[in-house]
Design a protein around this motif. Structure first.
Motif, mmCIF file in Angstrom:
data_model
loop_
_atom_site.group_PDB
_atom_site.id
_atom_site.type_symbol
_atom_site.label_atom_id
_atom_site.label_comp_id
_atom_site.label_asym_id
_atom_site.label_seq_id
_atom_site.Cartn_x
_atom_site.Cartn_y
_atom_site.Cartn_z
ATOM 1 N N SER A 73 -48.149 29.227 -13.820
ATOM 2 C CA SER A 73 -47.148 29.868 -14.664
ATOM 3 C C SER A 73 -47.852 30.913 -15.507
ATOM 4 C CB SER A 73 -46.463 28.832 -15.575
ATOM 5 O OG SER A 73 -47.339 28.392 -16.603
ATOM 6 N N ASP A 95 -43.636 34.591 -14.663
ATOM 7 C CA ASP A 95 -43.530 33.360 -13.883
ATOM 8 C C ASP A 95 -42.958 33.739 -12.523
ATOM 9 O OD1 ASP A 95 -44.482 31.455 -15.688
ATOM 10 O OD2 ASP A 95 -42.508 31.022 -16.514
ATOM 11 N N GLY A 100 -42.673 27.790 -13.335
ATOM 12 C CA GLY A 100 -42.607 28.015 -14.773
ATOM 13 C C GLY A 100 -41.173 27.951 -15.241
#
Length: 327
Positions: A73, A95, A100
């Motif tokens: 992420s 992301d 994420g």
């Protein structure tokens, strides 16, 4: 992030406990909620075709886009790397779709029994659109590991100023990915095993996995506390990651045929001790395929040079910026 023996055991448990659904669901929901409470989104959101894309943006100067690898992420870049660049670049870490806090490219790639995943090209298109919507122009695009494939797709289709590929998974590889990815990327594994991994993955094993990603180096101080590995263990993220990784090879096989047509600055950085994405399979062939590409080999460095040899990666970004006329 789970060893083969534990994955096999949990799959057996998944098949043996159909009557424990409510108890298991409650445990999973608590762990997912705890992960999001402990590691909230760090940045802002932009909506692309009804799907949210999460990004962190800091600094001023020419645009630099950062794309993380598998199971990652934005937190991989906010763990000390971005701050090395924000004095002279406007740095935006995204992301990737489905990981994420970003939504997947579309609902077609969601659900416990689904085995389809967004290609690097689809992910690059979504992030490119998001970048344009927040005012990013003519960026340098850096991709790490799986993110290297997405960065290459961006370079092939969306004309960035330059590319920086760090430990990038850019070529077809021999062999398979092992039991865990093969099972969790399947229909049965996605539906039955992934929830058990979300519910029961031990913290000690997560820590060992992070350590193995950095080998032969060690994670920098505070990395484990910052990275938020628990976010990657949420069911939707776990399934998305497994499907993206297991589905990657045919995409890079096709993309690699077009690499020789690239005509932009390309900097490649790779550690010679990387056993996750080996330099012989990926970056050395990539450097030969792209006219003018520069490969920086880091002797004895593993899979995470942007943390353990950050100066070399920053230098590659600066070279790419100069070649592109941005500095």
């Amino acid at each position: 992030m789970i060893p083969k023996k534990l994955a096999s055991s949990l799959l057996i448990v998944a098949l043996a406990l159909p009557g424990c659904g409510l108890v298991l669901e409650n445990r999973i929901e608590r762990r997912e909620a705890a992960a999001e409470a402990a590691y909230p989104s760090e940045g802002r959101f932009v909506e692309v075709a009804g799907r949210r894309v999460h990004y962190v943006q800091e600094g001023r100067g020419p645009d630099l886009v950062l794309i993380h690898g598998a199971s990652g992420s934005t937190r991989d870049f906010t763990a000390g790397f971005m701050e090395r660049l924000t004095d002279r670049y406007r740095v935006t870490a995204f992301d990737r779709p489905g990981l994420g806090y970003s939504d997947n490219v579309s609902e077609a790639y969601e659900g416990p029994f689904n085995t389809r995943s967004a290609s690097p090209a689809e992910q690059a298109a979504m992030l490119h659109r998001a970048a344009g919507m927040i005012g990013i122009e003519n960026p340098i695009v850096m991709g790490h590991s799986y993110g290297g494939a997405v960065a290459m797709a961006w370079g092939l289709r969306h004309d960035p100023a330059a590319l920086v590929i760090v430990s990038g998974a850019t070529q077809p590889w021999p062999g398979d990915l092992g039991l865990l990815y093969n099972v969790t990327g399947s229909s049965l594994g996605g539906a039955a095993l992934v929830p058990l991994l979300t519910a029961f993955a031990p913290e000690a094993q997560v820590e060992r996995t992070i350590a193995s990603i950095f080998e032969p180096q060690e994670p920098p101080p505070g990395y484990e506390a910052h990275i938020g590995a628990a976010l990657s263990l949420r069911r939707a993220s776990f399934r998305t990651n497994a499907r993206q990784v297991t589905g990657l090879r045919p995409h890079v096989t096709a993309m690699s045929r077009d690499y020789p047509a690239l005509r932009l600055p390309v900097e490649i950085v790779h550690g010679t001790a990387d056993t996750i994405v080996p330099i012989d399979v990926h970056s050395r062939p990539l450097a030969r395929q792209i006219p003018g590409a520069r490969l920086t080999e880091l002797p004895g460095i593993g899979h995470m040079p942007h943390h353990v040899s950050a100066g070399a990666v920053v230098a590659a970004i600066d070279r790419a910026a100069r070649q592109a006329g941005l500095r």
